[in-house]
Design a protein around this motif. Structure first.
Motif, PDB file in Angstrom:
ATOM      1  N   THR A 239     -44.231  15.761 -15.674  1.00 50.95           N
ATOM      2  CA  THR A 239     -43.826  16.865 -16.186  1.00 50.95           C
ATOM      3  C   THR A 239     -42.769  16.370 -17.326  1.00 50.95           C
ATOM      4  OG1 THR A 239     -42.011  17.206 -14.647  1.00 50.95           O
ATOM      5  CG2 THR A 239     -44.166  18.393 -14.248  1.00 50.95           C
ATOM      6  N   GLU A 240     -42.120  15.243 -17.086  1.00 46.95           N
ATOM      7  CA  GLU A 240     -41.125  14.875 -18.265  1.00 46.95           C
ATOM      8  C   GLU A 240     -40.816  13.400 -17.950  1.00 46.95           C
ATOM      9  OE1 GLU A 240     -37.346  16.503 -17.658  1.00 46.95           O
ATOM     10  OE2 GLU A 240     -37.234  16.056 -15.510  1.00 46.95           O
ATOM     11  N   LEU A 241     -40.482  12.724 -19.066  1.00 45.79           N
ATOM     12  CA  LEU A 241     -40.359  11.395 -19.101  1.00 45.79           C
ATOM     13  C   LEU A 241     -39.009  10.741 -18.509  1.00 45.79           C
ATOM     14  CD1 LEU A 241     -41.839  10.513 -22.575  1.00 45.79           C
ATOM     15  CD2 LEU A 241     -42.654   9.932 -20.377  1.00 45.79           C
ATOM     16  N   PRO A 242     -38.980   9.740 -17.566  1.00 39.19           N
ATOM     17  CA  PRO A 242     -37.520   9.457 -17.220  1.00 39.19           C
ATOM     18  C   PRO A 242     -36.772   9.029 -18.355  1.00 39.19           C
ATOM     19  CG  PRO A 242     -39.393   8.027 -16.603  1.00 39.19           C
ATOM     20  CD  PRO A 242     -39.939   8.963 -17.150  1.00 39.19           C
ATOM     21  N   LEU A 252     -46.289  12.909 -23.633  1.00 41.14           N
ATOM     22  CA  LEU A 252     -47.102  13.280 -22.560  1.00 41.14           C
ATOM     23  C   LEU A 252     -48.342  14.088 -23.220  1.00 41.14           C
ATOM     24  CD1 LEU A 252     -44.589  14.163 -19.702  1.00 41.14           C
ATOM     25  CD2 LEU A 252     -46.403  12.270 -19.815  1.00 41.14           C
ATOM     26  N   ALA A 253     -49.476  13.866 -22.606  1.00 46.68           N
ATOM     27  CA  ALA A 253     -50.711  14.527 -22.978  1.00 46.68           C
ATOM     28  C   ALA A 253     -51.567  14.769 -22.172  1.00 46.68           C
ATOM     29  CB  ALA A 253     -51.475  13.754 -24.031  1.00 46.68           C
ATOM     30  N   LYS A 254     -52.450  15.931 -22.323  1.00 41.78           N
ATOM     31  CA  LYS A 254     -53.412  16.601 -21.277  1.00 41.78           C
ATOM     32  C   LYS A 254     -52.624  16.898 -20.014  1.00 41.78           C
ATOM     33  CE  LYS A 254     -57.500  14.338 -22.800  1.00 41.78           C
ATOM     34  NZ  LYS A 254     -58.742  13.503 -22.561  1.00 41.78           N
ATOM     35  N   ASP A 255     -51.662  17.709 -20.368  1.00 38.78           N
ATOM     36  CA  ASP A 255     -50.730  18.474 -19.147  1.00 38.78           C
ATOM     37  C   ASP A 255     -50.108  17.300 -18.096  1.00 38.78           C
ATOM     38  OD1 ASP A 255     -51.539  21.124 -20.027  1.00 38.78           O
ATOM     39  OD2 ASP A 255     -53.424  20.866 -18.582  1.00 38.78           O
ATOM     40  N   LEU A 275     -42.908  -2.312 -22.438  1.00 39.55           N
ATOM     41  CA  LEU A 275     -43.056  -0.929 -21.883  1.00 39.55           C
ATOM     42  C   LEU A 275     -43.905  -1.109 -20.531  1.00 39.55           C
ATOM     43  CD1 LEU A 275     -43.555   1.976 -22.101  1.00 39.55           C
ATOM     44  CD2 LEU A 275     -45.631   1.720 -23.435  1.00 39.55           C
ATOM     45  N   LEU A 276     -44.826  -1.693 -20.563  1.00 39.14           N
ATOM     46  CA  LEU A 276     -45.635  -1.910 -19.172  1.00 39.14           C
ATOM     47  C   LEU A 276     -44.466  -2.322 -18.033  1.00 39.14           C
ATOM     48  CD1 LEU A 276     -48.995  -3.615 -20.341  1.00 39.14           C
ATOM     49  CD2 LEU A 276     -48.474  -1.095 -19.917  1.00 39.14           C
ATOM     50  N   GLN A 277     -43.571  -3.242 -18.405  1.00 34.18           N
ATOM     51  CA  GLN A 277     -42.493  -3.743 -17.320  1.00 34.18           C
ATOM     52  C   GLN A 277     -41.844  -2.325 -16.956  1.00 34.18           C
ATOM     53  OE1 GLN A 277     -42.263  -6.751 -15.767  1.00 34.18           O
ATOM     54  NE2 GLN A 277     -40.928  -5.632 -14.449  1.00 34.18           N
ATOM     55  N   ASP A 278     -41.356  -1.527 -17.940  1.00 29.39           N
ATOM     56  CA  ASP A 278     -40.534  -0.445 -17.706  1.00 29.39           C
ATOM     57  C   ASP A 278     -41.080   0.623 -16.940  1.00 29.39           C
ATOM     58  OD1 ASP A 278     -38.298  -1.882 -18.715  1.00 29.39           O
ATOM     59  OD2 ASP A 278     -38.330  -0.870 -20.827  1.00 29.39           O
ATOM     60  N   LEU A 279     -42.316   0.670 -17.362  1.00 26.95           N
ATOM     61  CA  LEU A 279     -43.052   1.784 -16.496  1.00 26.95           C
ATOM     62  C   LEU A 279     -43.226   1.243 -14.967  1.00 26.95           C
ATOM     63  CD1 LEU A 279     -46.250   2.325 -18.890  1.00 26.95           C
ATOM     64  CD2 LEU A 279     -44.223   4.036 -18.322  1.00 26.95           C
ATOM     65  N   ALA A 280     -43.615  -0.137 -14.547  1.00 23.83           N
ATOM     66  CA  ALA A 280     -43.461  -0.544 -13.409  1.00 23.83           C
ATOM     67  C   ALA A 280     -42.254  -0.558 -12.664  1.00 23.83           C
ATOM     68  CB  ALA A 280     -43.998  -2.092 -13.223  1.00 23.83           C
ATOM     69  N   ASN A 281     -41.195  -0.562 -13.457  1.00 20.15           N
ATOM     70  CA  ASN A 281     -39.727  -0.467 -12.671  1.00 20.15           C
ATOM     71  C   ASN A 281     -39.496   0.940 -12.501  1.00 20.15           C
ATOM     72  OD1 ASN A 281     -39.500  -3.008 -13.149  1.00 20.15           O
ATOM     73  ND2 ASN A 281     -38.353  -3.054 -14.998  1.00 20.15           N
ATOM     74  N   ALA A 282     -40.050   1.907 -13.275  1.00 18.29           N
ATOM     75  CA  ALA A 282     -39.934   3.254 -12.998  1.00 18.29           C
ATOM     76  C   ALA A 282     -40.714   4.043 -11.956  1.00 18.29           C
ATOM     77  CB  ALA A 282     -40.080   4.086 -14.354  1.00 18.29           C
ATOM     78  N   GLY A 283     -41.844   3.133 -11.578  1.00 16.63           N
ATOM     79  CA  GLY A 283     -42.753   3.750 -10.404  1.00 16.63           C
ATOM     80  C   GLY A 283     -43.948   4.466 -10.903  1.00 16.63           C
ATOM     81  N   ILE A 284     -44.048   4.252 -12.338  1.00 19.88           N
ATOM     82  CA  ILE A 284     -45.179   4.897 -12.792  1.00 19.88           C
ATOM     83  C   ILE A 284     -46.530   4.104 -12.762  1.00 19.88           C
ATOM     84  CG2 ILE A 284     -46.077   5.986 -14.902  1.00 19.88           C
ATOM     85  CD1 ILE A 284     -43.213   6.392 -15.768  1.00 19.88           C
TER      86      ILE A 284
END
Length: 308
Positions: A239-242, A252-255, A275-284
């Motif tokens: 619903t929102e970005l960390p 964010l796209a497609k709901d 970006l990919l590293q930070d996404l992994a760190n954020a659990g995404i």
């Protein structure tokens, strides 16, 4: 190598006070395909008309293969073939006589074999004895191209050559353009079909409000100005970005089912890796990813919009 066309300080102001061109400087390389892009009213046709000797400039100089277009008009014009936007030719003449007469206007000796080759290359041979008025719009466009090539010019201007013609003619025309370039003819085209410029041109020039705002190698232009997007299909919608990802151009796209990262070519490697590293760190987590790049049309629209 000296440019085949050299434009220096070229301006055109009409009696009404309208300034169609403003101190244009441009060089066209020998043997290249150069695409001149710009919105309606930008000055494309005025520039072409001046180079071809159809309109007199207010100031500036144009050289065509070393010949000054005003002082040495005949020699300059003999180097140039022009396919204008408008279909202007004698409706009651035959295709053969129209193209033959056009060659004679430049003082060239008769050459039936050359005319035959031109008509065959443009799929006009079966129509050689037909009157122009009996032809379709696409066939008339082919006749205009044959006329422009009849005196064997070394420079060919194509002003919106595929406007209103069918797909088959567009393919035939671009095959002919490639063959001409291979034989050493320099091609300058204007087109509203930017995909054609993207496919055919070696260099791109953009004109807006009578000024050249950019001239660049096509590949380099797309490398420098083309935006890329990385789209990630998320395992779980968001619903929102960390806050930890606020430093990236993310949306964010497609709901919330997709995460879109926009970046330029300079940031391609380091940006995506970080970006990919930070996404992994954020659990995404994501299931899939894909990339896309802006087209020449996107770049053109952006350039003109910024100029305005």
């Amino acid at each position: 190598m000296q440019p085949i066309i050299s434009v220096s300080g070229l301006s055109k102001t009409y009696a009404s006070g309208f300034s169609a061109l403003k101190s244009v400087d441009l060089e066209i390389r020998r043997g290249e395909i150069f695409a001149l892009l710009g919105p309606n009213g930008a000055g494309k046709t005025t520039l072409i008309s001046i180079i071809c000797g159809l309109v007199t400039p207010s100031t500036g100089q144009v050289l065509a293969d070393g010949h000054e277009i005003v002082r040495d008009y005949r020699a300059a014009r003999a180097k140039i073939g022009l396919v204008p936007q408008e279909l202007t030719t004698d409706a009651f003449e035959t295709v053969w006589s129209t193209v033959t007469f056009s060659r004679g206007l430049f003082g060239k000796p008769k050459d039936p074999a050359l005319i035959e080759t031109l008509l065959k290359d443009l799929s006009l041979w079966d129509k050689r004895d037909s009157q122009i008025r009996m032809l379709s719009g696409g066939m008339k466009r082919r006749v205009m191209i044959a006329k422009a090539l009849s005196h064997e010019p070394r420079i060919l201007f194509l002003d919106e050559p595929t406007a209103g013609v069918d797909v088959e003619l567009r393919k035939d025309m671009w095959q002919l353009v490639r063959r001409l370039r291979e034989s050493g003819v320099t091609i300058i085209l204007t087109t509203h079909y930017i995909d054609e410029a993207e496919e055919m041109a070696d260099r791109i020039g953009v004109i807006s409000k009578g000024e050249i705002i950019l001239v660049e190698e096509k590949i380099e232009l797309m490398r420098k100005l083309g935006r890329k997007q990385l789209t990630l299909s998320l395992q779980a919608p968001m619903t929102e970005l960390p806050a930890s990802l606020s430093g990236y151009a993310l949306a964010l796209a497609k709901d919330g089912a997709e995460l879109v990262y926009t970046y330029d070519t300079k940031a391609e490697r380091t940006g995506i890796t970080a970006l990919l590293q930070d996404l992994a760190n954020a659990g995404i987590r994501f299931n899939d990813l894909r990339t896309s790049q802006s087209s020449l049309e996107d770049i053109f629209v952006s350039l003109v919009k910024d100029r305005r």
